[in-house]
Design an enzyme around this catalytic site. Sequence first.
Site, PDB file in Angstrom:
ATOM      1  N   GLY A  53      -9.068  -4.152  -2.982  1.00 15.09           N
ATOM      2  CA  GLY A  53      -7.927  -4.937  -2.904  1.00 15.09           C
ATOM      3  C   GLY A  53      -6.852  -5.131  -1.765  1.00 15.09           C
ATOM      4  N   GLU A  54      -6.086  -5.863  -1.863  1.00 13.71           N
ATOM      5  CA  GLU A  54      -5.167  -6.197  -0.906  1.00 13.71           C
ATOM      6  C   GLU A  54      -3.498  -6.273  -1.453  1.00 13.71           C
ATOM      7  OE1 GLU A  54      -6.544  -7.611   2.334  1.00 13.71           O
ATOM      8  OE2 GLU A  54      -4.772  -7.174   3.174  1.00 13.71           O
ATOM      9  N   GLY A  55      -2.679  -5.806  -0.743  1.00 10.91           N
ATOM     10  CA  GLY A  55      -1.429  -5.956  -1.484  1.00 10.91           C
ATOM     11  C   GLY A  55      -0.529  -6.118  -0.089  1.00 10.91           C
ATOM     12  N   GLY A  58      -1.105  -3.448   2.490  1.00  2.98           N
ATOM     13  CA  GLY A  58      -2.437  -3.790   3.701  1.00  2.98           C
ATOM     14  C   GLY A  58      -3.432  -3.612   2.584  1.00  2.98           C
ATOM     15  N   SER A  59      -4.657  -3.547   3.116  1.00  2.00           N
ATOM     16  CA  SER A  59      -6.105  -3.251   2.275  1.00  2.00           C
ATOM     17  C   SER A  59      -6.114  -1.947   1.596  1.00  2.00           C
ATOM     18  CB  SER A  59      -7.271  -3.599   3.147  1.00  2.00           C
ATOM     19  OG  SER A  59      -7.143  -4.768   3.913  1.00  2.00           O
ATOM     20  N   LYS A  74      -5.279   3.424   0.740  1.00  2.00           N
ATOM     21  CA  LYS A  74      -4.469   2.347   1.037  1.00  2.00           C
ATOM     22  C   LYS A  74      -3.945   2.339   2.780  1.00  2.00           C
ATOM     23  CE  LYS A  74      -1.385   0.999  -2.729  1.00  2.00           C
ATOM     24  NZ  LYS A  74      -0.054   0.780  -3.119  1.00  2.00           N
ATOM     25  N   ASP A 172       9.871  -1.818  -8.932  1.00  2.00           N
ATOM     26  CA  ASP A 172       9.018  -3.116  -8.768  1.00  2.00           C
ATOM     27  C   ASP A 172       8.142  -2.871  -9.714  1.00  2.00           C
ATOM     28  OD1 ASP A 172       8.224  -5.396  -7.601  1.00  2.00           O
ATOM     29  OD2 ASP A 172       7.030  -4.337  -5.942  1.00  2.00           O
TER      30      ASP A 172
HETATM   31  N1  LIG Z   1      -5.260   3.763  -6.965  1.00  2.00           N
HETATM   32  C1  LIG Z   1      -6.098   2.806  -7.182  1.00  2.00           C
HETATM   33  N2  LIG Z   1      -7.250   2.544  -7.689  1.00  2.00           N
HETATM   34  C2  LIG Z   1      -7.999   1.626  -7.907  1.00  2.00           C
HETATM   35  N3  LIG Z   1      -7.549   0.186  -7.384  1.00  2.00           N
HETATM   36  C3  LIG Z   1      -6.512   0.521  -6.656  1.00  2.00           C
HETATM   37  C4  LIG Z   1      -5.594   1.506  -6.437  1.00  2.00           C
HETATM   38  N4  LIG Z   1      -4.271   0.964  -5.789  1.00  2.00           N
HETATM   39  C5  LIG Z   1      -4.658  -0.290  -5.667  1.00  2.00           C
HETATM   40  N5  LIG Z   1      -5.944  -0.714  -6.024  1.00  2.00           N
HETATM   41  C6  LIG Z   1      -6.341  -2.074  -5.987  1.00  2.00           C
HETATM   42  O1  LIG Z   1      -5.701  -2.641  -4.802  1.00  2.00           O
HETATM   43  C7  LIG Z   1      -4.956  -3.700  -5.109  1.00  2.00           C
HETATM   44  C8  LIG Z   1      -3.648  -3.862  -4.325  1.00  2.00           C
HETATM   45  O2  LIG Z   1      -2.777  -2.765  -4.469  1.00  2.00           O
HETATM   46  P1  LIG Z   1      -1.365  -2.627  -3.939  1.00  2.00           P
HETATM   47  O3  LIG Z   1      -0.667  -1.523  -4.568  1.00  2.00           O
HETATM   48  O4  LIG Z   1      -1.506  -2.665  -2.386  1.00  2.00           O
HETATM   49  O5  LIG Z   1      -0.901  -4.185  -4.030  1.00  2.00           O
HETATM   50  P2  LIG Z   1      -0.395  -4.838  -5.231  1.00  2.00           P
HETATM   51  O6  LIG Z   1       0.557  -3.922  -5.945  1.00  2.00           O
HETATM   52  O7  LIG Z   1      -1.309  -5.745  -5.857  1.00  2.00           O
HETATM   53  O8  LIG Z   1       0.589  -5.979  -4.499  1.00  2.00           O
HETATM   54  P3  LIG Z   1       2.198  -5.777  -3.804  1.00  2.00           P
HETATM   55  O9  LIG Z   1       1.687  -4.839  -2.659  1.00  2.00           O
HETATM   56  O10 LIG Z   1       2.360  -6.907  -3.301  1.00  2.00           O
HETATM   57  O11 LIG Z   1       3.107  -5.147  -4.860  1.00  2.00           O
HETATM   58  C9  LIG Z   1      -4.491  -3.585  -6.476  1.00  2.00           C
HETATM   59  O12 LIG Z   1      -4.051  -4.971  -7.257  1.00  2.00           O
HETATM   60  C10 LIG Z   1      -5.668  -2.922  -7.011  1.00  2.00           C
HETATM   61  O13 LIG Z   1      -6.699  -3.866  -7.366  1.00  2.00           O
END
Ligand SMILES: Nc1ncnc2c1ncn2[C@@H]1O[C@H](COP(=O)(O)OP(=O)(O)OP(=O)(O)O)[C@@H](O)[C@H]1O
Length: 392
Positions: A53-55, A58-59, A74, A172
Site C-alpha cells: 500500500g501507499e498512504g 509513504g509506502s 511503513k 482521522d
Molecule cells: N498493518 C497493516 N497490515 C496490512 N496492510 C496495511 C497495514 N497498514 C497499512 N496497510 C496498507 O497500506 C495502505 C496505506 O496505509 P497508510 O496507513 O500508510 O495510508 P492510508 O491510511 O491508506 O492513507 P492516509 O495516509 O492518507 O491516511 C493501507 O491502505 C493498507 O492497504
Amino acid sequence: MTCFSFLFSRKLDSSSKFCLEVDEVSGIHNVNFFSYKELRRTTDDFSDSNKIGEGGFGSVYKARLKGGLHAAVKVLSATSSQGVDEFVTEIKVISKIAHENLVKLYGCCVEHDQRILVYNYLENNSLAHTLLGKNPNNIQFTWRTRYRIGIGVARGLAYLHDAIQPHIVHRDIKASNILLDRDLTPKISDFGLAKLIPANMTHVSTRVAGTLGYLAPEYAINGRLTRKADIYSFGVLLAEIVCGRNNTNTRLPVEEHYLLERVWELHERRELVGLVDASLKGDFDAEEACRFLKVSLLCTQDNPKHRPSMSTVVKMLAGEFRIDDDKIKKPILITDFMDLKVRGPPKPSDSKSTSYAASSASENQMTSNYSSDNSASGGGNMAFSGLFNRST
Ligand SMILES: Nc1ncnc2c1ncn2[C@@H]1O[C@H](COP(=O)(O)OP(=O)(O)OP(=O)(O)O)[C@@H](O)[C@H]1O
C-alpha cells in the site's frame, strides 16, 4: 505493551546508539527498535512485490520477521506530507496502549534519515479498499460482518476516549484507517494525528487536520478539539458501513451525493431500511440496520453535546441502550456552512494532489492543498492537513 524481544534486534535504552542519533525519540521507552538492515532483508530490499500500500506517510511493505511472523512496514518517504512529528506521535500513542480493535505496533526503525514503523500485518486490508473499494479478495460483507465491524470500531474508540487517561482523540477516523484482520476483526490504525486530552481539560486547541467528509464541522471551523470530533467521524463511517458507499459520491444523482443527507431524508420519511446496501439482497436484520443508521445520525448532530459518548454508542449499537427518536435532529455537514468548490473538474491524473479552495461564512480559510483519498469516493473525499486562519 507485549514484549516481542525475541523478534527484535534491540530496544531503546540509555546505551542505545540511536539515542544519540535521534532527539525526536528521546522520552520514548519500551519501543522495540529494528535495524534498517533487518527490515531491508525481511522485505526483500523493499521490493515492489512486497509493497502492499501507499498512504500519506509513504509506502507500506509486507515483511516476514524472524520467527515467521508477518509485519507491515511503513516507510516514511522524504516527500511525505506527514512528518517526523506524526511519526513520533504514532509511536508515543500506540506503544502504550493495547486493545483488540487497535492495530499493534511491533516497533520502529530510526537510523540516519530513515523513519520506519512496523505493525502487525492485517490480512484483509482496509474498509476503503474492500467494502468501499475494489475488494480484490472478494470479501463478503454480510450483515453480521458489518455489525461486528461497526461495534468493533466503536469499542476501539470507546477505549481511547473513555477507558484510558489521558483520553486519546484519534482525529482521522475514516474507512482507510480501519484495517481488517484474517477474521475481519476491525483494527483502528494511523495514530499520527492523535492528540491526548488530559482528564482536567475538556478540549485542546490545535491545527485542524483530518479528512474532509469525516471532519466535524465545529472542529474544522474553530480548531477546538474534543472527543466529539471523533464521534462525528465515526457516525459518518458507520453510515458507510451500513450503506456500502462513500460518504460523498458525486457520480450519483445530485440528491444522493452526500450520504448523511440521504440518511436524514430517509429517516424523516421512516424509510431508513431502503438505504441498507443493496448488495445484501435484503439479507439483514432490519431493526439492527436502522438502529445503526440512527446512531450514525446521533453521532453527527450539529451540537457536539448532543452526540453520545462512544461508550454509550457501543451500548446503543448492541441494543442495550434505548435510542430516543425525538433526540435525532438533522445532522450537520461541513458543506452546510462552507462553500467548498472544486476549481475545475478533477482529472484522473490529478488523483494525488488536486487543489481545492474553500470559502466559508466565517473568516476561516483553508490554505492547504488537498489530496484525494481514494478512487471509490467519486472525487468526494479529500484528505488534507488543512490550516485555518483562526483566532483560538
Ligand atoms: N498493518 C497493516 N497490515 C496490512 N496492510 C496495511 C497495514 N497498514 C497499512 N496497510 C496498507 O497500506 C495502505 C496505506 O496505509 P497508510 O496507513 O500508510 O495510508 P492510508 O491510511 O491508506 O492513507 P492516509 O495516509 O492518507 O491516511 C493501507 O491502505 C493498507 O492497504
